[in-house]
Design a protein around this motif. Sequence first.
Motif, PDB file in Angstrom:
ATOM      1  N   LYS A  63     -95.352  -5.524 -17.894  1.00  0.00           N
ATOM      2  CA  LYS A  63     -93.975  -5.390 -18.358  1.00  0.00           C
ATOM      3  C   LYS A  63     -93.630  -3.932 -18.626  1.00  0.00           C
ATOM      4  O   LYS A  63     -92.540  -3.475 -18.281  1.00  0.00           O
ATOM      5  N   GLU A  64     -94.553  -3.201 -19.233  1.00  0.00           N
ATOM      6  CA  GLU A  64     -94.319  -1.779 -19.486  1.00  0.00           C
ATOM      7  C   GLU A  64     -94.156  -1.023 -18.170  1.00  0.00           C
ATOM      8  O   GLU A  64     -93.285  -0.167 -18.047  1.00  0.00           O
ATOM      9  N   GLU A  65     -94.991  -1.342 -17.196  1.00  0.00           N
ATOM     10  CA  GLU A  65     -94.892  -0.697 -15.881  1.00  0.00           C
ATOM     11  C   GLU A  65     -93.572  -1.057 -15.210  1.00  0.00           C
ATOM     12  O   GLU A  65     -92.924  -0.219 -14.579  1.00  0.00           O
ATOM     13  N   SER A  66     -93.151  -2.305 -15.354  1.00  0.00           N
ATOM     14  CA  SER A  66     -91.888  -2.749 -14.765  1.00  0.00           C
ATOM     15  C   SER A  66     -90.712  -1.997 -15.385  1.00  0.00           C
ATOM     16  O   SER A  66     -89.792  -1.569 -14.676  1.00  0.00           O
ATOM     17  N   VAL A  67     -90.736  -1.825 -16.704  1.00  0.00           N
ATOM     18  CA  VAL A  67     -89.666  -1.087 -17.384  1.00  0.00           C
ATOM     19  C   VAL A  67     -89.651   0.364 -16.899  1.00  0.00           C
ATOM     20  O   VAL A  67     -88.591   0.929 -16.618  1.00  0.00           O
ATOM     21  N   ARG A  68     -90.826   0.966 -16.780  1.00  0.00           N
ATOM     22  CA  ARG A  68     -90.921   2.343 -16.301  1.00  0.00           C
ATOM     23  C   ARG A  68     -90.377   2.467 -14.878  1.00  0.00           C
ATOM     24  O   ARG A  68     -89.616   3.385 -14.562  1.00  0.00           O
ATOM     25  N   GLN A  69     -90.722   1.519 -14.017  1.00  0.00           N
ATOM     26  CA  GLN A  69     -90.249   1.560 -12.638  1.00  0.00           C
ATOM     27  C   GLN A  69     -88.739   1.340 -12.559  1.00  0.00           C
ATOM     28  O   GLN A  69     -88.062   2.000 -11.762  1.00  0.00           O
ATOM     29  N   ARG A  70     -88.202   0.436 -13.379  1.00  0.00           N
ATOM     30  CA  ARG A  70     -86.742   0.224 -13.387  1.00  0.00           C
ATOM     31  C   ARG A  70     -86.016   1.489 -13.826  1.00  0.00           C
ATOM     32  O   ARG A  70     -84.979   1.850 -13.265  1.00  0.00           O
ATOM     33  N   ARG A  71     -86.554   2.149 -14.830  1.00  0.00           N
ATOM     34  CA  ARG A  71     -85.948   3.393 -15.299  1.00  0.00           C
ATOM     35  C   ARG A  71     -85.990   4.450 -14.184  1.00  0.00           C
ATOM     36  O   ARG A  71     -85.012   5.145 -13.938  1.00  0.00           O
ATOM     37  N   GLN A  72     -87.129   4.531 -13.513  1.00  0.00           N
ATOM     38  CA  GLN A  72     -87.270   5.502 -12.423  1.00  0.00           C
ATOM     39  C   GLN A  72     -86.320   5.179 -11.274  1.00  0.00           C
ATOM     40  O   GLN A  72     -85.684   6.077 -10.714  1.00  0.00           O
ATOM     41  N   ILE A  73     -86.180   3.904 -10.935  1.00  0.00           N
ATOM     42  CA  ILE A  73     -85.256   3.514  -9.861  1.00  0.00           C
ATOM     43  C   ILE A  73     -83.828   3.844 -10.256  1.00  0.00           C
ATOM     44  O   ILE A  73     -83.038   4.338  -9.438  1.00  0.00           O
ATOM     45  N   GLY A  74     -83.460   3.607 -11.508  1.00  0.00           N
ATOM     46  CA  GLY A  74     -82.125   3.959 -11.977  1.00  0.00           C
ATOM     47  C   GLY A  74     -81.880   5.460 -11.884  1.00  0.00           C
ATOM     48  O   GLY A  74     -80.809   5.908 -11.452  1.00  0.00           O
ATOM     49  N   ASP A  75     -82.889   6.249 -12.279  1.00  0.00           N
ATOM     50  CA  ASP A  75     -82.760   7.707 -12.188  1.00  0.00           C
ATOM     51  C   ASP A  75     -82.627   8.153 -10.733  1.00  0.00           C
ATOM     52  O   ASP A  75     -81.808   9.020 -10.407  1.00  0.00           O
ATOM     53  N   LEU A  76     -83.428   7.553  -9.852  1.00  0.00           N
ATOM     54  CA  LEU A  76     -83.345   7.917  -8.425  1.00  0.00           C
ATOM     55  C   LEU A  76     -82.002   7.504  -7.833  1.00  0.00           C
ATOM     56  O   LEU A  76     -81.430   8.231  -7.011  1.00  0.00           O
ATOM     57  N   ASP A  77     -81.477   6.351  -8.248  1.00  0.00           N
ATOM     58  CA  ASP A  77     -80.168   5.906  -7.769  1.00  0.00           C
ATOM     59  C   ASP A  77     -79.080   6.896  -8.199  1.00  0.00           C
ATOM     60  O   ASP A  77     -78.215   7.262  -7.393  1.00  0.00           O
ATOM     61  N   ALA A  78     -79.146   7.334  -9.451  1.00  0.00           N
ATOM     62  CA  ALA A  78     -78.171   8.318  -9.925  1.00  0.00           C
ATOM     63  C   ALA A  78     -78.300   9.628  -9.151  1.00  0.00           C
ATOM     64  O   ALA A  78     -77.296  10.255  -8.799  1.00  0.00           O
ATOM     65  N   THR A  79     -79.528  10.020  -8.861  1.00  0.00           N
ATOM     66  CA  THR A  79     -79.760  11.261  -8.098  1.00  0.00           C
ATOM     67  C   THR A  79     -79.193  11.148  -6.695  1.00  0.00           C
ATOM     68  O   THR A  79     -78.505  12.059  -6.208  1.00  0.00           O
ATOM     69  N   VAL A  80     -79.451  10.042  -6.024  1.00  0.00           N
ATOM     70  CA  VAL A  80     -78.941   9.846  -4.662  1.00  0.00           C
ATOM     71  C   VAL A  80     -77.410   9.827  -4.668  1.00  0.00           C
ATOM     72  O   VAL A  80     -76.764  10.443  -3.798  1.00  0.00           O
ATOM     73  N   ASN A  81     -76.823   9.141  -5.630  1.00  0.00           N
ATOM     74  CA  ASN A  81     -75.353   9.108  -5.707  1.00  0.00           C
ATOM     75  C   ASN A  81     -74.780  10.503  -5.938  1.00  0.00           C
ATOM     76  O   ASN A  81     -73.771  10.879  -5.334  1.00  0.00           O
ATOM     77  N   TYR A  82     -75.407  11.280  -6.802  1.00  0.00           N
ATOM     78  CA  TYR A  82     -74.956  12.653  -7.033  1.00  0.00           C
ATOM     79  C   TYR A  82     -75.036  13.463  -5.738  1.00  0.00           C
ATOM     80  O   TYR A  82     -74.096  14.182  -5.375  1.00  0.00           O
TER      81      TYR A  82
END
Length: 120
Positions: A63-82
């Motif tokens: 679960k901790e790894e899943s939360v970390r990966q979701r956060r990373q995916i969200g950050d990468l999504d924001a980066t790609v959109n920018y």
Amino acid sequence: MGTEIWTALSGVAVSGLTAFGSVWVAKAGRRTAEQEQRENFSTFTKALNEELARVKADLVEQKEESVRQRRQIGDLDATVNYLRRRVGVLVSYIRKAGMEAPAPEEMPDRVRTYLDHIDV
């Protein structure tokens, strides 16, 4: 002869009592089927509880790894959109200036699904 009979009979009686006592002690010392099942069940329960604790620890870690990966995916999504917006602004600026943007390198198929609708 009377004394010898009493001595023999008392010897037989003592031997009989000793044999009976030995059999009784041996039987009392054995474990019953219920005791064996109870011990087997407690051993099984202990092993099961240890396995459950291990599985719970693994689940918490996942679960901790899943939360970390979701956060990373969200950050990468924001980066790609920018970056998509920034490239769009730069291409528009270059075209308004009367120039042509340099030709992009070939886009991989994995990227094309996300950037295909952008005029780059």
